[in-house]
Design a protein around this motif. Structure first.
Motif, PDB file in Angstrom:
ATOM      1  N   TYR A 212      11.004   8.916 -12.815  1.00  0.00           N
ATOM      2  CA  TYR A 212       9.909   8.462 -11.958  1.00  0.00           C
ATOM      3  C   TYR A 212       9.877   9.327 -10.706  1.00  0.00           C
ATOM      4  O   TYR A 212      10.825   9.329  -9.926  1.00  0.00           O
ATOM      5  CB  TYR A 212      10.102   6.989 -11.587  1.00  0.00           C
ATOM      6  N   HIS A 213       8.790  10.083 -10.509  1.00  0.00           N
ATOM      7  CA  HIS A 213       8.710  11.006  -9.372  1.00  0.00           C
ATOM      8  C   HIS A 213       7.856  10.408  -8.252  1.00  0.00           C
ATOM      9  O   HIS A 213       7.370   9.281  -8.359  1.00  0.00           O
ATOM     10  CB  HIS A 213       8.187  12.365  -9.832  1.00  0.00           C
ATOM     11  N   HIS A 214       7.683  11.185  -7.187  1.00  0.00           N
ATOM     12  CA  HIS A 214       7.118  10.634  -5.949  1.00  0.00           C
ATOM     13  C   HIS A 214       5.603  10.810  -5.802  1.00  0.00           C
ATOM     14  O   HIS A 214       5.040  10.361  -4.813  1.00  0.00           O
ATOM     15  CB  HIS A 214       7.813  11.262  -4.748  1.00  0.00           C
ATOM     16  N   ILE A 215       4.957  11.465  -6.756  1.00  0.00           N
ATOM     17  CA  ILE A 215       3.505  11.667  -6.605  1.00  0.00           C
ATOM     18  C   ILE A 215       2.783  10.511  -7.304  1.00  0.00           C
ATOM     19  O   ILE A 215       2.605  10.503  -8.527  1.00  0.00           O
ATOM     20  CB  ILE A 215       3.064  13.032  -7.175  1.00  0.00           C
ATOM     21  N   ILE A 216       2.407   9.520  -6.492  1.00  0.00           N
ATOM     22  CA  ILE A 216       1.871   8.271  -7.045  1.00  0.00           C
ATOM     23  C   ILE A 216       0.354   8.369  -7.222  1.00  0.00           C
ATOM     24  O   ILE A 216      -0.365   8.815  -6.330  1.00  0.00           O
ATOM     25  CB  ILE A 216       2.182   7.095  -6.083  1.00  0.00           C
ATOM     26  N   ASP A 217      -0.102   7.958  -8.391  1.00  0.00           N
ATOM     27  CA  ASP A 217      -1.537   7.928  -8.688  1.00  0.00           C
ATOM     28  C   ASP A 217      -2.143   6.661  -8.063  1.00  0.00           C
ATOM     29  O   ASP A 217      -1.778   5.545  -8.446  1.00  0.00           O
ATOM     30  CB  ASP A 217      -1.706   7.909 -10.215  1.00  0.00           C
TER      31      ASP A 217
ATOM     32  N   GLY B 135       5.423  18.956  -6.663  1.00  0.00           N
ATOM     33  CA  GLY B 135       5.938  18.899  -8.021  1.00  0.00           C
ATOM     34  C   GLY B 135       6.748  17.648  -8.265  1.00  0.00           C
ATOM     35  O   GLY B 135       7.232  17.004  -7.330  1.00  0.00           O
ATOM     36  N   THR B 136       6.889  17.332  -9.541  1.00  0.00           N
ATOM     37  CA  THR B 136       7.608  16.110  -9.912  1.00  0.00           C
ATOM     38  C   THR B 136       9.110  16.268  -9.713  1.00  0.00           C
ATOM     39  O   THR B 136       9.851  15.301  -9.768  1.00  0.00           O
ATOM     40  CB  THR B 136       7.342  15.768 -11.389  1.00  0.00           C
TER      41      THR B 136
ATOM     42  N   TYR C 157       1.316   4.009 -10.284  1.00  0.00           N
ATOM     43  CA  TYR C 157       2.514   4.590 -10.904  1.00  0.00           C
ATOM     44  C   TYR C 157       2.525   6.115 -10.724  1.00  0.00           C
ATOM     45  O   TYR C 157       1.476   6.711 -10.477  1.00  0.00           O
ATOM     46  CB  TYR C 157       2.549   4.261 -12.402  1.00  0.00           C
ATOM     47  N   PRO C 158       3.720   6.755 -10.861  1.00  0.00           N
ATOM     48  CA  PRO C 158       3.756   8.217 -10.770  1.00  0.00           C
ATOM     49  C   PRO C 158       2.787   8.853 -11.767  1.00  0.00           C
ATOM     50  O   PRO C 158       2.676   8.387 -12.907  1.00  0.00           O
ATOM     51  CB  PRO C 158       5.206   8.555 -11.131  1.00  0.00           C
TER      52      PRO C 158
END
Lengths: 358, 127
Positions: free
Chosen positions: A271-276, A258-259, A281-282
């Motif tokens: 800005y969260h840690h799950i990068i596309d 989750g973000t 970018y998140p």
């Protein structure tokens, strides 16, 4: 006369309510205390950059099994980390040899890499095991984390491509084709570690336990009384430990991405840690969390990130094709979507701000 | 048509009983005393009984390698004001007050959590 009858009716209704609910509630709470006399034993430690809690519900002679389990997790961490300064890490060796040589790996590191590539292929690169160069740029764990320069991100993006990770299964060797490529097992290694913990617990005769690696849950068996485990599902908008739903598990894993887990804020934007891996970018797809229920925690761990990045529509399609695998999606506006194998027997929302979508 | 005295009494009694039945969760949540537990590297460091607190209690725990965590406990909850960690997740968590909620400072290996009767409903939380 009319009112006399009415009050009689109310009394009957009242008695009915109490006979029905009054019976069922104590039945649910009593067995916990009366039936299993064994008090669960829990131990907590800090490994793999997170908090590890093992709770054992069987009778224990001593604490030896906890030591075994924690040593094993540390061994896995040292082999697979890219964040620790250790010469034991096979992944650091692999990354250092990027663009140059094949690197010899242990069977287990090879297995985790292979799984990582499997989920990269399965998600068509939406999850990518070679995301390392971008993750390093964002540095989300570090002090004063800030949005990296856009040109830096654009320059690093071509390094992210799981197809440039070569795996030689017969010789257990791997190679990264381009210089400065970085494999990051951060989205999968904890799941593998949980599976290994379960193995050790079973070898030591333990039948009922909960393994919690930084919120990734793996349950062993059922509760001692034979009923299903009841796991709370984190409320993404509340402090850690506050749950918005209950998920029942039997020898299964529950892993969430989750973000809300890791993030920083800059100019009012989160800005969260799950990068596309496509943009660097998140991910922004209106999801706030995805939880996976499946058998192996390594699969649950990788899938929670992969499905999050695929988004609701594509993610749900992939879940429906995967055997023994279910998912719970929560959107930013507190809508909840579940895959077809989840019913009210195993999943119940307990906070009515969250609405289950049909 | 008229209410008889008995009818009204029974009606009121039932009304109170039914309302009480539905409100019991919110009325009796605090029957079992809530405590905050502070753990450092898996060992219990301190236990705070909210009921015994007269005023706000502030304290700093010194940790290895010149690290520290500055904690404030009030009658209705506990929070981290400041800590020597890079990510500040513990500060961002804010005040916790309900059983089961927790604050984690990973770099300093500190966990603060609230214990009470409510959390017994579940075995653990996935986050």
């Amino acid at each position: 006369m009319y009112f006399k009858k009415l009050s009689q009716a109310i009394i009957i209704l009242f008695l009915l309510i109490f006979t029905i609910t009054g019976c069922s509630i104590p039945l649910e709470t009593i067995p916990e205390k009366a039936k299993d006399n064994i008090e669960p034993v829990a131990k907590t430690t800090f490994l793999m950059g997170t908090i590890v809690k093992i709770t054992i519900f069987d009778k224990l002679e001593n604490d030896a099994v906890f030591t075994k389990v924690f040593d094993r997790i540390e061994e896995i961490e040292n082999k697979m980390t890219i964040n620790k300064n250790t010469d034991k890490s096979e992944i650091i060796k692999l990354n250092n040899a990027a663009g140059k040589d094949f690197v010899q790996l242990s069977p287990e590191t090879f297995y985790v890499l292979e799984k990582g590539r499997h989920f990269s292929v399965l998600s068509n690169g939406q999850f990518d095991i070679t995301i390392g160069p971008i993750v390093k740029l964002w540095n989300i764990d570090k002090e004063n984390a800030s949005v990296p320069d856009d040109t830096l991100i654009k320059n690093k993006l071509p390094l992210v491509n799981y197809r440039n990770l070569l795996l030689n299964k017969t010789e257990l060797k791997a190679k990264l084709l381009k210089e400065k490529m970085i494999v990051d097992l951060g989205a999968i290694a904890k799941g593998y570690a949980a599976d290994e913990v379960a193995k050790i617990l079973k070898e030591n005769g333990i039948k009922h336990a909960i393994i919690n690696l930084g919120g990734n849950i793996l349950t062993l068996g059922t509760k001692p009384d034979g009923t299903l485990w009841r796991l709370g599902l984190q409320d993404p908008y509340e402090p850690r430990g506050d749950y918005m739903a209950i998920v029942k598990l039997n020898n299964q894993t529950l892993v969430s991405s989750g973000t809300y887990e890791k993030y920083f804020e800059q100019n009012g934007k989160r800005y969260h840690h799950i990068i596309d891996p496509q943009t660097g970018y998140p991910a922004e797809n209106n999801l706030i969390s995805v939880s996976i229920i499946t058998r192996k925690s390594i699969d649950g761990d990788a899938l929670s990130t992969a499905i999050f990045l695929l988004g609701l529509e594509k993610g749900m399609k992939l879940i429906e094709k995967s055997p023994d695998t279910e998912a719970i999606f929560i959107t930013n506006d507190k809508k909840v979507y579940v895959s077809s194998g989840i019913n009210e027997d195993i999943f119940k929302i307990v906070d009515d701000q969250y609405k289950l979508q049909k | 048509m008229k209410f008889k005295k008995g009818d009204i009494l029974i009606f009121i009694f039932l009304l109170i009983a039914v309302i009480g039945w539905f409100l019991q969760d919110s009325i009796w949540t605090d029957v079992d005393k809530k405590i905050a537990i502070i753990e450092i590297d898996g060992e219990i460091y301190n236990t705070i009984f909210f009921d015994n607190l007269k005023d706000k209690q502030e304290f700093t725990i010194d940790l290895p390698d010149n690290n520290y965590i500055y904690i404030t406990s009030e009658k209705d909850g506990i929070y981290v004001n400041d800590a020597s960690c890079p990510d500040k997740v513990c500060e961002k968590t804010g005040k916790i007050s309900k059983a089961g909620q927790n604050i984690v400072c990973l770099p300093n290996k500190v966990v603060i959590y609230i214990q009470g009767a409510n959390e017994k409903n579940i075995d653990d939380v996935s986050y």
